[in-house]
Motif scaffolding. Structure first.
Motif, PDB file in Angstrom:
ATOM      1  N   GLY A  34      -8.707   7.739  -4.051  1.00 54.02           N
ATOM      2  CA  GLY A  34      -8.485   8.880  -3.162  1.00 54.02           C
ATOM      3  C   GLY A  34      -7.059   8.904  -2.630  1.00 54.02           C
ATOM      4  N   VAL A  35      -6.564   7.730  -2.244  1.00 52.44           N
ATOM      5  CA  VAL A  35      -5.184   7.621  -1.767  1.00 52.44           C
ATOM      6  C   VAL A  35      -4.220   8.011  -2.879  1.00 52.44           C
ATOM      7  N   LEU A  36      -4.458   7.484  -4.086  1.00 53.52           N
ATOM      8  CA  LEU A  36      -3.578   7.814  -5.217  1.00 53.52           C
ATOM      9  C   LEU A  36      -3.542   9.310  -5.473  1.00 53.52           C
ATOM     10  N   ILE A  76       0.896   4.314  -2.203  1.00 56.02           N
ATOM     11  CA  ILE A  76       0.597   4.139  -3.626  1.00 56.02           C
ATOM     12  C   ILE A  76       0.685   2.664  -3.993  1.00 56.02           C
ATOM     13  N   GLU A  77       1.675   1.966  -3.449  1.00 55.01           N
ATOM     14  CA  GLU A  77       1.789   0.515  -3.687  1.00 55.01           C
ATOM     15  C   GLU A  77       0.558  -0.218  -3.171  1.00 55.01           C
ATOM     16  N   GLY A  78       0.096   0.156  -1.987  1.00 55.68           N
ATOM     17  CA  GLY A  78      -1.108  -0.460  -1.424  1.00 55.68           C
ATOM     18  C   GLY A  78      -2.338  -0.197  -2.283  1.00 55.68           C
ATOM     19  N   ALA A  79      -2.471   1.025  -2.757  1.00 52.83           N
ATOM     20  CA  ALA A  79      -3.606   1.364  -3.622  1.00 52.83           C
ATOM     21  C   ALA A  79      -3.534   0.595  -4.930  1.00 52.83           C
ATOM     22  N   ARG A  80      -2.321   0.427  -5.439  1.00 52.66           N
ATOM     23  CA  ARG A  80      -2.140  -0.319  -6.683  1.00 52.66           C
ATOM     24  C   ARG A  80      -2.599  -1.763  -6.517  1.00 52.66           C
ATOM     25  N   VAL A 105       1.955  14.420  -3.065  1.00 46.07           N
ATOM     26  CA  VAL A 105       3.181  14.406  -2.265  1.00 46.07           C
ATOM     27  C   VAL A 105       4.379  14.107  -3.167  1.00 46.07           C
ATOM     28  N   VAL A 106       4.229  13.109  -4.031  1.00 44.17           N
ATOM     29  CA  VAL A 106       5.311  12.744  -4.948  1.00 44.17           C
ATOM     30  C   VAL A 106       5.616  13.906  -5.888  1.00 44.17           C
ATOM     31  N   LEU A 107       4.586  14.579  -6.376  1.00 46.10           N
ATOM     32  CA  LEU A 107       4.773  15.708  -7.285  1.00 46.10           C
ATOM     33  C   LEU A 107       5.543  16.843  -6.611  1.00 46.10           C
ATOM     34  N   VAL A 108       5.200  17.168  -5.381  1.00 53.30           N
ATOM     35  CA  VAL A 108       5.897  18.230  -4.652  1.00 53.30           C
ATOM     36  C   VAL A 108       7.372  17.855  -4.463  1.00 53.30           C
TER      37      VAL A 108
END
Length: 159
Positions: free
Chosen positions: A114-116, A151-155, A122-125
């Protein structure tokens, strides 16, 4: 005596859940929307200012629109904060513990995905703005950095 007609009825958690335990101790209970309203026991209440509902996870949700604190409401009813939550069902066997660990791990994966999904947006925008030649404003840049951290945390959760 039905729910809300009396006060201080003894009702077990397993029979009706946390909202039912709470409702059994309140006065003036009536249905309202997806929950109930009642007179608040923490203050002199002529009208029903206390809202009670059941959360998706089974917990009792309590709100006094006159401003009483939840702990004051519970104290007036002889209850504790833990009484608002359903009892845990625990299987102490090795298989039960393994199943609980796996369910916990999978719930972490679902949250990470969900976070990803959100942060990738956000990154895409930001990438589209930069690709179109529009520099990021400081607020947008700061939000992009937050997205990268998340994203790092989700990874890490998914690794």
């Amino acid at each position: 005596m039905g729910i809300g007609q009396g006060r201080m009825m003894t009702v077990s958690h397993s029979a009706i859940g946390p909202a039912g335990v709470l409702l059994a101790r309140l006065e003036g209970v009536r249905n309202s929307g997806r929950g109930w309203v009642a007179r608040c026991p923490a203050h002199t209440d002529r009208s029903a200012s206390l809202s009670v509902a059941e959360g998706r996870d089974g917990r009792a949700l309590v709100k006094c629109f006159a401003g009483c604190e939840v702990l004051a409401i519970l104290h007036a009813l002889g209850l504790e904060l833990a009484d608002l939550f359903p009892q845990r069902i625990a299987d102490a066997s090795p298989e039960g513990r393994a199943a609980s660990r796996e369910a916990w791990r999978q719930s972490g994966w679902a949250a990470a995905l969900g976070v990803l999904s959100r942060e990738a947006s956000v990154v895409l925008v930001a990438a589209r703005a930069l690709a179109d030649g529009h520099p990021l404003e400081s607020e947008d840049h700061a939000r992009l950095l937050v997205a990268v951290e998340r994203i790092e945390g989700a990874r890490e959760v998914l690794a």
